[in-house]
Motif scaffolding. Structure first.
Motif, PDB file in Angstrom:
ATOM      1  N   GLN A  51       0.817  -1.221   0.000  1.00 25.07           N
ATOM      2  CA  GLN A  51       0.000   0.000   0.000  1.00 25.07           C
ATOM      3  C   GLN A  51       0.846   1.265   0.000  1.00 25.07           C
ATOM      4  O   GLN A  51       0.346   2.352  -0.281  1.00 25.07           O
ATOM      5  N   CYS A  88     -10.783  -0.155   3.315  1.00 25.29           N
ATOM      6  CA  CYS A  88      -9.346  -0.265   3.040  1.00 25.29           C
ATOM      7  C   CYS A  88      -8.810   1.128   2.723  1.00 25.29           C
ATOM      8  O   CYS A  88      -9.444   1.880   1.984  1.00 25.29           O
ATOM      9  N   LEU A  89      -7.639   1.469   3.264  1.00 23.30           N
ATOM     10  CA  LEU A  89      -7.058   2.789   2.999  1.00 23.30           C
ATOM     11  C   LEU A  89      -6.760   2.980   1.508  1.00 23.30           C
ATOM     12  O   LEU A  89      -6.671   4.110   1.036  1.00 23.30           O
ATOM     13  N   HIS A 130      -7.232  -9.240   6.466  1.00 22.86           N
ATOM     14  CA  HIS A 130      -7.235  -8.179   5.454  1.00 22.86           C
ATOM     15  C   HIS A 130      -5.802  -7.776   5.082  1.00 22.86           C
ATOM     16  O   HIS A 130      -5.441  -7.712   3.910  1.00 22.86           O
ATOM     17  N   GLU A 131      -4.981  -7.539   6.111  1.00 26.23           N
ATOM     18  CA  GLU A 131      -3.605  -7.067   5.851  1.00 26.23           C
ATOM     19  C   GLU A 131      -2.748  -8.172   5.241  1.00 26.23           C
ATOM     20  O   GLU A 131      -1.954  -7.903   4.338  1.00 26.23           O
ATOM     21  N   HIS A 134      -3.230  -8.577   1.556  1.00 29.31           N
ATOM     22  CA  HIS A 134      -2.505  -7.589   0.750  1.00 29.31           C
ATOM     23  C   HIS A 134      -1.145  -8.133   0.301  1.00 29.31           C
ATOM     24  O   HIS A 134      -0.663  -7.795  -0.777  1.00 29.31           O
TER      25      HIS A 134
END
Ligand code: ZN
Length: 158
Positions: A51, A88-89, A130-131, A134
């Motif tokens: 990210q 999500c950012l 979630h992380e 990624h």
């Protein structure tokens, strides 16, 4: 420390698999420090290295119980199922019902290469999943609840 730019979902880097960390050096420490600062500044619960444009297996997380730095993290146990709204950012302003395990156990290295185990339920389990997704190029919009309740039904407060 410095803020890093958070990439958004159009960026192809978010679809790529990240590389394992082998050197636990100053560069890694700087990345972890910057990622934590960037996550807190953006009001996020977690942030993964892709990210901020780095294809590395590094995650920072804080669901309100302190900062976790996860290097080369892996989910080693999953239990149950939960469905809740997730954001999500890298996908600002979009929140959808996502299916996740209710509880997970994770093993990860710290910034010095030592292995630790972590457990999380509910929000924390969701955040781990979630992380870690990624790091394999998976966005939460690929794990949506296939049968979301219609909006009217959710707002019903009888
Ligand atoms: Zn995310």
């Amino acid at each position: 420390m410095a803020l890093r730019k958070i990439v958004t979902k159009e960026d192809p880097i978010l679809k790529k698999k990240c590389r394992t960390i082998e050197k636990f050096d100053e560069k890694l420490h700087m990345l972890l420090d910057d990622m934590a600062e960037t996550m807190y500044a953006a009001d996020g619960l977690g942030l993964a290295a892709p990210q901020v444009g780095m294809l590395k297996r590094v995650v920072v997380m804080d669901v309100g119980d302190g900062l976790l730095e996860l290097v080369n993290p892996e989910i080693i146990e999953k239990e149950g199922e939960q469905c809740a709204e997730e954001g999500c950012l890298s996908i600002p302003g979009e929140y959808y019902e996502t299916i996740r395990p209710q509880k997970v156990k994770v093993k990860a290295q710290d910034r010095f290469g030592e292995w630790h185990e972590y457990e999380g339920e509910d929000l924390k389990a969701r955040c781990f999943c979630h992380e870690l997704d990624h790091l394999d190029g998976i966005l939460f919009i690929e794990r949506l609840n296939p049968n979301p309740k219609p909006a009217e039904e959710q707002d019903d407060v009888k």
